[in-house]
Write an enzyme that holds these catalytic residues in place. Structure first.
Site, PDB file in Angstrom:
ATOM      1  N   ARG A 161       0.873  -1.178   0.000  1.00 55.03           N
ATOM      2  CA  ARG A 161       0.000   0.000   0.000  1.00 55.03           C
ATOM      3  C   ARG A 161       0.905   1.220   0.000  1.00 55.03           C
ATOM      4  O   ARG A 161       1.591   1.511   0.988  1.00 55.03           O
ATOM      5  CB  ARG A 161      -0.896  -0.021   1.238  1.00 55.03           C
ATOM      6  N   HIS A 215      -7.263   1.509  -6.874  1.00 54.06           N
ATOM      7  CA  HIS A 215      -7.553   0.744  -5.655  1.00 54.06           C
ATOM      8  C   HIS A 215      -8.372  -0.506  -6.052  1.00 54.06           C
ATOM      9  O   HIS A 215      -9.547  -0.617  -5.706  1.00 54.06           O
ATOM     10  CB  HIS A 215      -8.323   1.617  -4.674  1.00 54.06           C
ATOM     11  N   GLN A 268     -10.408  -2.807  -3.445  1.00 53.44           N
ATOM     12  CA  GLN A 268     -11.661  -2.203  -2.978  1.00 53.44           C
ATOM     13  C   GLN A 268     -12.798  -2.493  -3.944  1.00 53.44           C
ATOM     14  O   GLN A 268     -13.932  -2.782  -3.534  1.00 53.44           O
ATOM     15  CB  GLN A 268     -11.483  -0.697  -2.829  1.00 53.44           C
ATOM     16  N   ASP A 273     -16.320   9.074  -2.223  1.00 53.49           N
ATOM     17  CA  ASP A 273     -15.127   8.825  -1.420  1.00 53.49           C
ATOM     18  C   ASP A 273     -14.739  10.147  -0.783  1.00 53.49           C
ATOM     19  O   ASP A 273     -15.253  11.214  -1.148  1.00 53.49           O
ATOM     20  CB  ASP A 273     -13.997   8.269  -2.296  1.00 53.49           C
ATOM     21  N   CYS A 286     -15.899   3.612   0.429  1.00 48.80           N
ATOM     22  CA  CYS A 286     -14.823   2.700   0.799  1.00 48.80           C
ATOM     23  C   CYS A 286     -14.284   2.933   2.211  1.00 48.80           C
ATOM     24  O   CYS A 286     -13.566   2.081   2.741  1.00 48.80           O
ATOM     25  CB  CYS A 286     -13.696   2.754  -0.219  1.00 48.80           C
ATOM     26  N   ARG A 322     -14.301  -6.683   2.172  1.00 50.61           N
ATOM     27  CA  ARG A 322     -12.876  -6.594   1.877  1.00 50.61           C
ATOM     28  C   ARG A 322     -12.186  -7.895   2.281  1.00 50.61           C
ATOM     29  O   ARG A 322     -11.305  -8.393   1.581  1.00 50.61           O
ATOM     30  CB  ARG A 322     -12.240  -5.408   2.625  1.00 50.61           C
TER      31      ARG A 322
END
Length: 320
Positions: A122, A149, A152, A240, A279, A307
């Site tokens: 990440r 991402h 996700q 987001d 998310c 997830r």
């Protein structure tokens, strides 16, 4: 690169299966991962804790988790996913590794490949992800970069289909910053066959090359500056955070993005059955109102749980 024999006796293939972006994989491969995620979720229904799945397919395997930025869901979900699959994890931070500073990223990849069976990273630097994958002899998974991402999105599509059935042919609306999550929604629209309407301010739209890729893939992606036009009749509304890690112009961004907040009035324009996704982490009063975030149409907590199940499917694909 030659095949390697693991400590378990299994043979490591010469070409590792990386999970870097949805755009790198075909629709049947991604669909098979979602099926695996659903199957494993159902198999664990009613079970608590982190006890291994019945088949423990990754017993004896080790996943390195590299975090160049703080994380909650990515860290916990990957750690538990690997444990529930029978494997183990080794968590490292960018400071501990001096990633790309005290040692080149390529050399870090070569060294870790001799120790572990897969690497999840990440980091905001997408080029660092690509350099790591180019030099690793083991699968590399994109846990998040500033550009995309993909993990996700696997959880998001899983959540949509649990609530509303197949996503193909449906409509998803995005309101807000055309950021890394929005980019992966564009990739998903091409691979899973749904319409994506993106409402973004002119200063915060998706990258032009990403939209060009979508056109080349014949993806049904529509871009507008009007959130109401995007949301009207949609099956799912997504947003987001308006200010992400690394963004320095907080006040200016919030001012430009304020009209794109998903509140009750905007959500009312969606289809009656529409769900809301985010998310996380969420900032109530900025990109989403408390009434939508915590309302009956919000699926964000299922999304967060998924997830875990999506990571398990990604890991088993990479390592089996």
């Amino acid at each position: 690169m030659a095949a390697q024999i693991l400590s378990t006796g299994a043979v490591r293939p010469s070409a590792p299966r990386h999970f870097l972006d949805l755009s790198d994989l075909d629709a049947p491969t991604l669909r098979a991962m979602l099926t695996e995620a659903s199957r494993r979720k159902a198999a664990r229904a009613g079970r608590g804790g982190a006890a291994p799945d019945a088949d423990a397919p990754l017993s004896g395997r080790v996943l390195a988790l590299i975090f160049d930025r703080p994380s909650t869901r990515t860290r916990v979900s990957f750690d538990l996913a690997m444990r529930q699959l029978g494997g183990e994890t080794l968590t490292l931070t960018g400071d501990e590794l001096q990633l790309g500073r005290g040692e080149t990223i390529g050399d870090t990849a070569r060294v870790l490949s001799r120790y572990v069976d897969a690497i999840m990273i990440r980091t905001l630097d997408h080029d660092a992800l690509l350099e790591l994958a180019a030099n690793a002899d083991v699968p590399v998974i994109n846990g998040l970069t500033r550009r995309t991402h993909p993990c996700q999105l696997m959880a998001d599509v899983l959540t949509f289909e649990e609530r509303l059935g197949p996503i193909a042919g449906r409509t998803v609306a995005w309101s807000g910053d055309g950021n890394n999550v929005a980019a992966s929604w564009i990739h998903a629209a091409a691979r899973f066959g749904f319409t994506l309407r993106l409402a973004c301010p002119p200063e915060h739209g998706p990258r032009p090359e990403l939209l060009a890729w979508a056109r080349g893939e014949a993806a049904r992606v529509e871009l507008t500056h009007d959130p109401r036009a995007a949301v009207r009749g949609a099956d799912c509304v997504v947003t987001d955070t308006f200010v992400s890690m690394g963004d320095e112009d907080r006040d200016a961004r919030l001012a430009r993005l304020a009209p794109y907040q998903v509140d009750e009035a905007l959500m009312a324009l969606a289809a009656p059955h529409a769900i809301f996704l985010h998310c996380l982490p969420a900032h109530r009063g900025e990109e989403v109102s408390p009434g939508v975030m915590d309302g009956a149409r919000s699926a964000v907590w299922d999304e967060a749980e998924n997830r875990l199940h999506a990571q398990k499917a990604i890991l088993t694909w990479c390592l089996r």
